[in-house]
Design a protein around this motif. Structure first.
Motif, PDB file in Angstrom:
ATOM      1  N   UNK A  21       1.231  -0.917  -0.313  1.00 36.70           N
ATOM      2  CA  UNK A  21       0.224  -0.125   0.031  1.00 36.70           C
ATOM      3  C   UNK A  21       0.750   1.292  -0.117  1.00 36.70           C
ATOM      4  N   UNK A  22       0.498   1.984  -0.269  1.00 33.00           N
ATOM      5  CA  UNK A  22       0.623   4.295  -0.626  1.00 33.00           C
ATOM      6  C   UNK A  22       0.274   4.869  -1.176  1.00 33.00           C
ATOM      7  N   UNK A  23       1.392   5.387  -1.656  1.00 31.73           N
ATOM      8  CA  UNK A  23       0.534   7.066  -2.120  1.00 31.73           C
ATOM      9  C   UNK A  23       1.405   7.549  -3.551  1.00 31.73           C
ATOM     10  N   UNK A  24       0.863   7.968  -4.080  1.00 32.78           N
ATOM     11  CA  UNK A  24       1.280   8.853  -5.389  1.00 32.78           C
ATOM     12  C   UNK A  24       0.949  10.281  -5.464  1.00 32.78           C
ATOM     13  N   UNK A  25       2.180  10.905  -5.438  1.00 28.93           N
ATOM     14  CA  UNK A  25       2.375  11.616  -5.452  1.00 28.93           C
ATOM     15  C   UNK A  25       2.571  13.226  -6.877  1.00 28.93           C
TER      16      UNK A  25
END
Length: 307
Positions: A21-25
């Motif tokens: 899981x995580x984020x992309x900016x």
């Protein structure tokens, strides 16, 4: 061709780890840097900036990314407008210090577990845009994929050896990331398109953009109407918008787009290259009329009153 670059940022999770899981900016960065200041005691660091402007593009949360799965984050950039913005900033400063850079920057964070050990991978990737006299090229700078090692404890019935007690290392790779950039733009040899590919790309993009103005249906015979041939689907859509009409598409082996406005029939025939035909053997259709524009197999709704 439009100076807009369209691309995708790809995040792939690989290895023996659990779901990540995580984020992309994603953001656009315009800046002028001092390239001589990018090192500190032998280590490479980010060079100091004389000025910097940042524009957010998208922020995506990744709740579940299975091993082997890829998540795509789309982006686009108007390179001509960005280049004009750099010029405006330099004009406001009254100088052009350092080296200017335009880039799509991705900050990615992924977390995954192996054998009850939690690993966090953070990376920064860049897609540089380099305008030059009406053209531009792109180049990517990607952070290397990280490999982590975890030790898993295995229970055996009796007499475990050290090798049986502690299994071999489990390797995981988190965050193999790539950038794919394709777009409609003026280009040098980098990412160059052939003429048929360029025609097909323009037509496909126009058909997608103008879909809400187009209905598939039956076009009646011309019956003495004045025929006006237009050179592009976008021009035909502008006529439909100005005259408060629909664009009627004949879904044939040789498709035709028509706008009926009183006693005038406006038409556009896509060239052979746009239809994916071999232009060496089948010359492109650039216009023309037929006594009857009726469809043989309409597949979508036609407007109640095409006239």
């Amino acid at each position: 061709m439009s100076p807009e670059l369209t691309g995708e940022y790809l995040v792939t999770h690989r290895g023996d780890a659990e779901t990540a899981s995580g984020t992309v900016d994603l953001r656009l960065v315009l800046e002028a840097i001092d390239e001589s200041g990018g090192s500190d005691q032998g280590e490479t660091t980010e060079p100091p900036a004389y000025w910097r402007e940042t524009r957010p593009i998208d922020s995506v949360s990744i709740d579940s990314l299975e091993p082997g799965e890829t998540r795509r984050v789309s982006f686009d950039a108007d390179v001509a407008e960005l280049n004009e913005r750099v010029t405006a900033i330099e004009d406001a400063l009254g100088a052009s210090p350092g080296t200017t850079r335009i880039a799509v920057v991705a900050e990615t964070t992924l977390e995954a577990s192996v054998a009850d050990d939690r690993f966090v991978d953070t990376r920064t990737d860049r897609l540089a845009l380099e305008p030059s006299q009406g053209t531009y090229s792109v180049s990517s700078s990607l952070t290397e994929s990280q490999t982590y090692e975890a030790t898993e404890t295995i229970e055996v019935p009796a007499g475990p050896t050290p090798l049986q007690q502690y299994g071999g290392p489990v390797l995981i790779i988190v965050g193999v990331v790539g950038m794919v950039a394709t777009g409609s733009a003026w280009r040098e040899d980098t990412l160059a398109l052939t003429d048929p590919e360029r025609v097909r790309l323009e037509y496909s993009q126009a058909r997608s953009d103008l879909d809400k103005w187009i209905s598939v249906g039956t076009v009646p015979p011309r019956e003495g109407r004045t025929i006006v041939e237009l050179s592009s689907l976008r021009d035909l859509a502008n006529v439909a918008i100005d005259s408060d009409r629909r664009v009627i598409e004949r879904p044939d082996a040789t498709p035709r787009f028509v706008v009926l406005d009183d006693d005038v029939r406006y038409i556009y025939d896509p060239p052979a290259a746009a239809r994916g035909e071999d232009t060496d053997d089948s010359p492109a259709v650039t216009g023309g009329t037929t006594p009857d524009d009726r469809t043989r197999d309409p597949s979508r709704n036609a407007p109640p009153d095409a006239e």
